[in-house]
Design a protein around this motif. Structure first.
Motif, PDB file in Angstrom:
ATOM      1  N   ARG A   1       0.704  -0.997  -0.139  1.00 16.25           N
ATOM      2  CA  ARG A   1      -0.126  -0.052  -0.096  1.00 16.25           C
ATOM      3  C   ARG A   1       0.871   1.317  -0.111  1.00 16.25           C
ATOM      4  O   ARG A   1       0.585   2.264  -0.640  1.00 16.25           O
ATOM      5  CB  ARG A   1      -1.062   0.127   1.374  1.00 16.25           C
ATOM      6  N   HIS A   2       1.803   1.229   0.952  1.00 17.06           N
ATOM      7  CA  HIS A   2       2.691   2.579   0.643  1.00 17.06           C
ATOM      8  C   HIS A   2       3.515   2.617  -0.585  1.00 17.06           C
ATOM      9  O   HIS A   2       3.769   3.807  -0.742  1.00 17.06           O
ATOM     10  CB  HIS A   2       3.684   2.213   1.898  1.00 17.06           C
TER      11      HIS A   2
ATOM     12  N   ASP B   1       0.192  -2.776 -10.280  1.00 12.56           N
ATOM     13  CA  ASP B   1       0.196  -1.617  -9.237  1.00 12.56           C
ATOM     14  C   ASP B   1       1.101  -0.484 -10.121  1.00 12.56           C
ATOM     15  O   ASP B   1       0.322   0.747  -9.745  1.00 12.56           O
ATOM     16  CB  ASP B   1       0.659  -1.958  -8.161  1.00 12.56           C
TER      17      ASP B   1
END
Length: 293
Positions: free
Chosen positions: A24-25, A123
């Motif tokens: 996520r980071h 991503d």
């Protein structure tokens, strides 16, 4: 023969003992870096010239529209018409921003470094796409907010007038979001095909501008059905067709200069969804292929 022995030298390196941030980071860092890249933040002064020139132009137009309305009460552009009027600038903005986001990474060969970490291939592409969508939406939505503030503070109808302006603004912000999503999806896909920024920029401009004459030609053919479906061939007129169908006060409705779509409004909406879905799918497949090399 004497037996050789190895020696380990301590040269002062220390193990990393800080927090290990997860997927996520990493995604968030890519997104924020992409958004900063679009507007040249953290880069040289030369990289800031074009994006902030565009920001200045669209903001100046919004200020002029708000000033004219406050002084003489004439609406030069509605919120939705503003997005349509700025579409030419947005095309060139995408042609500069999209290659900066992805073509530079392809050319410099840093993608293996990105994908060596626990970062799913999708991503990377998704973060870049969201950054471009956000940048384009801010580019259109920010001036629309300036126009709203100008109208809200000069209305004679009090809170009721502010409420009416807000009801006009919200659909236009969604309309600006549609412009951002369609243009970002198409532009980033084209830019991801080459590591040369000049080729990527030229390809993006060609996709948007060369399809417009085709639609213009179809729009003057004797068949009414063909005329009303002509806007499907260009991303720009495709978005305008959705706006003509979906907005309560479509651009150009009062002057009769709006896009003629007849009863094919839902067709335009479905076509816009399919175009975005196709571009995003191809973009994800593109980076799966790049990562496999």
């Amino acid at each position: 023969m004497p037996e050789s022995t190895g020696v380990i030298h301590d040269i002062g390196y220390q193990r990393y003992t800080g927090p290990r941030l997860g997927r996520r980071h990493v995604f968030g860092a890519l997104y924020l870096h992409g958004l900063r890249t679009i507007f040249g933040l953290g880069r040289s002064a030369k990289a800031k010239i074009f994006p902030w020139l565009v920001v200045g132009i669209v903001t100046l137009v919004a200020v002029i529209v708000a000033a004219v309305r406050s002084q003489i009460g004439e609406v030069l552009l509605t919120y939705a018409q503003f997005a349509d009027s700025m579409s030419w600038l947005i095309i060139f903005f995408v042609a500069v921003a999209a290659p900066e986001l992805v073509s530079r990474d392809l050319r410099s060969g840093v993608l293996p470094l990105y994908f060596s970490r626990p970062l799913p291939r999708g991503d990377y592409a998704t973060a870049k796409l969201l950054a471009l969508v956000t940048g384009l939406w801010l580019l259109l939505g920010g001036p629309q907010l300036v126009m709203f503030l100008g109208a809200a503070f000069t209305t004679d109808a009090g809170l009721r007038g502010v409420g009416d302006e807000l009801l006009d603004l919200l659909p236009a912000l969604l309309y600006a979001g549609l412009w951002a999503v369609v243009f970002a999806s198409v532009g980033l896909l084209v830019a991801s095909l080459t590591g040369k920024r000049a080729f990527a920029a030229g390809g993006i401009v060609a996709v948007f501008l060369m399809t417009m004459p085709i639609g213009g030609t179809l729009a003057i053919l004797p068949s009414r059905t063909v005329n009303e479906l002509a806007g499907l061939v260009s991303p720009s007129t495709l978005v305008m067709g959705v706006g003509t169908w979906a907005l309560p006060d479509p651009p150009g409705a009062d002057s009769g200069e709006g896009l003629m779509i007849g009863g094919f409004g839902p067709v335009y909406a479905v076509a816009a969804v399919l175009l975005v879905a196709a571009c995003v799918t191809l973009l994800l497949l593109r980076y799966r292929k790049v990562a496999a090399r």
